[in-house]
Write a protein that holds these residues in place. Structure first.
Motif, PDB file in Angstrom:
ATOM      1  N   ARG A  96      16.212  40.942  19.510  1.00  0.00           N
ATOM      2  CA  ARG A  96      17.309  41.254  20.428  1.00  0.00           C
ATOM      3  C   ARG A  96      16.923  41.172  21.892  1.00  0.00           C
ATOM      4  O   ARG A  96      17.769  41.354  22.763  1.00  0.00           O
ATOM      5  CB  ARG A  96      17.861  42.648  20.134  1.00  0.00           C
ATOM      6  N   VAL A 143      27.718  49.822  28.122  1.00  0.00           N
ATOM      7  CA  VAL A 143      26.282  50.014  27.892  1.00  0.00           C
ATOM      8  C   VAL A 143      25.625  50.510  29.179  1.00  0.00           C
ATOM      9  O   VAL A 143      24.759  51.391  29.170  1.00  0.00           O
ATOM     10  CB  VAL A 143      25.623  48.708  27.394  1.00  0.00           C
ATOM     11  N   MET A 168      22.834  38.955  16.596  1.00  0.00           N
ATOM     12  CA  MET A 168      22.331  37.626  16.870  1.00  0.00           C
ATOM     13  C   MET A 168      22.030  36.867  15.594  1.00  0.00           C
ATOM     14  O   MET A 168      22.313  35.685  15.473  1.00  0.00           O
ATOM     15  CB  MET A 168      21.037  37.745  17.666  1.00  0.00           C
ATOM     16  N   GLY A 210      26.449  47.863  19.258  1.00  0.00           N
ATOM     17  CA  GLY A 210      25.140  47.401  18.801  1.00  0.00           C
ATOM     18  C   GLY A 210      23.972  48.161  19.387  1.00  0.00           C
ATOM     19  O   GLY A 210      22.832  47.963  18.980  1.00  0.00           O
ATOM     20  N   ALA A 254      29.375  35.895  26.672  1.00  0.00           N
ATOM     21  CA  ALA A 254      29.454  36.848  25.573  1.00  0.00           C
ATOM     22  C   ALA A 254      28.293  37.820  25.723  1.00  0.00           C
ATOM     23  O   ALA A 254      27.199  37.437  26.110  1.00  0.00           O
ATOM     24  CB  ALA A 254      29.350  36.119  24.243  1.00  0.00           C
ATOM     25  N   LYS A 255      28.546  39.075  25.434  1.00  0.00           N
ATOM     26  CA  LYS A 255      27.502  40.074  25.612  1.00  0.00           C
ATOM     27  C   LYS A 255      26.721  40.243  24.304  1.00  0.00           C
ATOM     28  O   LYS A 255      27.311  40.403  23.245  1.00  0.00           O
ATOM     29  CB  LYS A 255      28.113  41.424  25.972  1.00  0.00           C
ATOM     30  N   VAL A 256      25.423  40.204  24.404  1.00  0.00           N
ATOM     31  CA  VAL A 256      24.594  40.435  23.224  1.00  0.00           C
ATOM     32  C   VAL A 256      24.544  41.922  22.919  1.00  0.00           C
ATOM     33  O   VAL A 256      24.598  42.351  21.772  1.00  0.00           O
ATOM     34  CB  VAL A 256      23.170  39.914  23.465  1.00  0.00           C
ATOM     35  N   LEU A 257      24.467  42.692  23.975  1.00  0.00           N
ATOM     36  CA  LEU A 257      24.306  44.132  23.784  1.00  0.00           C
ATOM     37  C   LEU A 257      25.610  44.836  24.138  1.00  0.00           C
ATOM     38  O   LEU A 257      26.016  44.860  25.294  1.00  0.00           O
ATOM     39  CB  LEU A 257      23.173  44.651  24.666  1.00  0.00           C
ATOM     40  N   THR A 258      26.264  45.380  23.128  1.00  0.00           N
ATOM     41  CA  THR A 258      27.504  46.116  23.351  1.00  0.00           C
ATOM     42  C   THR A 258      27.334  47.536  22.841  1.00  0.00           C
ATOM     43  O   THR A 258      26.328  47.870  22.206  1.00  0.00           O
ATOM     44  CB  THR A 258      28.669  45.461  22.594  1.00  0.00           C
TER      45      THR A 258
END
Lengths: 472, 472
Positions: free
Chosen positions: B235, B312, A1, A25, A18-22
């Motif tokens: 996050r 995830v 981010m 990450g 869009a995915k923040v958490l992949t």
């Protein structure tokens, strides 16, 4: 981010997802966790069940879940007394019903008296209901021939898993060469490896001796400890007793290891291990409902800590309190397990008869498993003692091993997947528990009903013969 | 152990009980965990109860535990239908009894059909019983005006706490300036701060606006986020709704935060938050049994993940599977809560009447709490909405603040301890939840029976007046 906030806000404004958490990450320690008991093979078993329901033709008509030690799912009948008392606790209106024996009512009333608002629905204190901690302490004393147990050292938990994780959490510290190392037996129950991976601790393997019925070998412990000292700071030794997946380690752990001792279960040698407390400094007893009543869905359990530093024990209690309390129905069930009906109670005869029937059946199943597997060429199986698992060793032909490697699979995973696809039998590959290099195993419960178990064992042995032929 | 093995072995041989694990050597993250809700003030309350039992004279005859939102411990009667179905599930022999309504029996049979071996004693799959996940998804859809919910995105948990911890675990990564930061409201429920401390993540505080009934202020969110970016990588944004300890945040969180959104509870604005999923990228809904049936001792709960990266999500399932499964009795209870009797069912009328009585009583208690506190000089209290807590603000005279500092206590801790010692009323100081510098609060449940609550509120207000006088 941090680097692309502008882009992302843009994406958000335009409704892009869009995915923040992949995967890249997310928590790298969580990614490293492995848990074979409910891993890919179980996922595949679930898919196969769904395909069967949809009418897809398979060489079998049902999936047999021999992967997990879940007695009641395998049709083992729960004990009447336990069900009666729990029903009375859950719905105290039933206390006026003539259909329950007096001792069941008294036991339910005793438990409810100890609950907030006289209800299983209330939280308990975080360490568990005091009355039940006292009952557990008395149970430990009886089991261990009178060595005193202090209720204040007994903590109830959400299954044994919860207690194990809490204790391991306390031990983790250091960086690099001073990171906490924890000795665990190989084969091991993968909760240990999964938890150590998640906590960032170092897993130190010591191998049980398959040739001597999975005995614990003190020389091997010294080897593991010596080697570990080069790259971490070993701080705890885990002993699983009765062994999961293997059975009971035959040796005693007494002296010479100035590390906290974590012992799961208390089969056979519990007293010896608790006596060793003075020497071993910090033994712990963990016991889940799993092995005792086989009512694992209730998630009951306890840990007894012996000779723990008082300040550390306070920290443990604090950690437990963040999760509020273990499930109260599981606490109630644990109480019944550690203090069953006395000989003078009306429920005693039936309780004993039901319990003995379960134990006798388990003994017969253990015997049968050992016998059928040892008669099969290329399969060998140590006596199944005290646990509900067998952990037979299978010979796999070199061509099968090569084929597995081509597919990027552990050889025993390849074997177990083929077994599942062709017979519907779901077992867990030995590689999920750890094993000596070049040896292959699988873990199978002995819990299906006796005649079904016999068919299962024979089917499995036949499949192994066919598999061996195919790759020879 | 590494440095002093020789000494320790010596000590062991001589039977000395040197501790391997001490406060200095244990997990430093665990040491940093704080959890006020069950902290020192609750320990002291337990001691006082024991002293009362031993006949020690006190200025009160009982300790009133207004520190924790435990409805059943406060005498709230559980709902008959729930108790009936659970008793039938626990002891299916009762299915032939004429003393249970037909719909209770049908519901019990439906749940048991979905359990392994038709028993609550069996493990479930790690994500929870599929049927119950489906019922939860339908419940969410109804609640949120038809926005679809996918049962495969619903995971059952051991209370809401378990779900929150699991989700936070996924997010933790990085070191130093790239460490994961998580925005949490202040005041907050201390599970969040405790978990972040244990995981080594950075807690980023954003302040709720007390002047506007604890509203969430978007400008304040931006301030917190901007400042956090200097020392960590934010996050996730946690929104607790209904607020614990504060009540319901009145504002909506919609756009502009490209961080996963963790929402606990689903009061009022649940639909809006789920609609925001597209914008906010990863909202989660958490719901414990705590707030719904107020049968928190069962440790039931769920989390719905929306728009989570599939890989995830697989990792999350793996993490859950290490702990095997949430307690099955809690899953069964959750099912009843999300799908109560329908208007055509025999149990409907009684269920509705009991539920309405509970809700009406809570509403009356909320009103009374607000009223009595706002009439007391030096105490002010926002409307109590949707949660079972009040979080009044108290003025403390400067001399009391000084005295607290001399004693090394937070000023509100000093106030709460004095309150406990002199009145037996146990509440949790605001400093355990966080508050704006220089303001003081306490959290009190509104759960005691109405007349007892009135006495409690008046006693507390009088104590505050006396305390203020004493230090003026």
């Amino acid at each position: 981010m941090a680097s692309s906030t502008g882009d992302r806000s843009q994406a958000v404004r335009h409704g892009l997802r869009a995915k923040v958490l992949t995967l890249d990450g997310m928590n790298p320690r969580v990614r490293r966790v492995e848990y074979a008991v409910r891993g890919p093979i179980v996922q595949r078993a679930l898919e196969l069940e769904q395909e069967l329901r949809q009418g897809v033709k398979k060489p079998f008509t049902e999936v047999i879940r021999a992967n997990i030690g879940d007695a009641q799912a395998m049709g083992q009948r729960p004990i009447t007394f336990l069900r009666q008392v729990l029903a009375l606790c859950v719905n105290p209106d039933l206390l006026s019903s003539p259909n329950f024996p007096d001792d069941a009512k008294k036991r339910a009333e005793r438990i409810l008296q100890a609950c907030g608002g006289h209800s299983l629905g209330a939280y308990s204190v975080s360490s568990g209901i005091q009355l039940i901690r006292e009952d557990v302490a008395r149970y430990i004393e009886r089991r261990d021939g009178g060595i005193p147990a202090d209720p204040n050292n007994v903590f109830l938990s959400t299954g044994a898993s919860d207690a194990i994780v809490t204790v391991l959490k306390l031990l983790v510290a250091g960086e690099g060469h001073t990171r906490t190392g924890v000795l665990i037996p190989i084969p091991q129950y993968p909760l240990y490896s999964a938890t150590l991976a998640e906590l960032g601790a170092v897993q130190v393997d010591y191998y049980l001796d398959e040739e001597r019925a999975w005995a614990l070998d003190v020389a091997e412990l010294h080897r593991a400890l010596g080697q570990a000292r080069d790259h971490c700071r070993p701080r705890a030794l885990c002993v699983i007793n009765p062994g999961n997946p293997t059975g009971v380690p035959g040796q005693r752990v007494r002296r010479g290891f100035a590390v906290p001792l974590i012992q799961e279960g208390a089969h056979g040698d519990g007293a010896a291990l608790r006596r060793a407390a003075g020497a071993c400094l910090l033994p712990l007893h963990l016991q889940g409902l799993h092995g005792r009543v086989r009512a694992c869905g209730f998630r009951g359990g306890y840990v007894e800590v012996v000779n723990m530093d008082a300040a550390v024990q306070q920290q443990m209690l604090k950690l437990m309190s963040v999760r509020l309390c273990p499930p109260v129905p599981g606490q109630a069930l644990l109480d019944l397990v550690v203090s069953p009906p006395a000989p003078t109670d009306p429920s005693f005869a039936q309780f004993q008869a039901e319990k003995q029937a379960v134990l006798a059946e388990l003994a017969a199943k253990a015997k049968l498993t050992e016998q059928v597997f040892n008669e099969a060429p290329g399969i060998s199986c140590n006596p199944v003692q005290g646990a509900m698992y067998s952990f037979p060793r299978v010979q796999l032909p070199p061509r099968a091993v090569e084929r597995a490697q081509e597919l990027g699979l552990a050889p025993d995973m390849f074997f177990c997947l083929r077994l599942l696809e062709e017979t519907g039998i779901c077992v867990v590959p030995g590689s999920g528990f750890g094993q000596r290099e070049g040896t292959y195993h699988f873990r199978m419960t002995i819990l299906p009903p006796l005649e079904k178990l016999r068919l299962l064992l024979e089917k499995l042995s036949r499949f192994h013969a066919k598999f061996t032929l195919e790759y020879s």
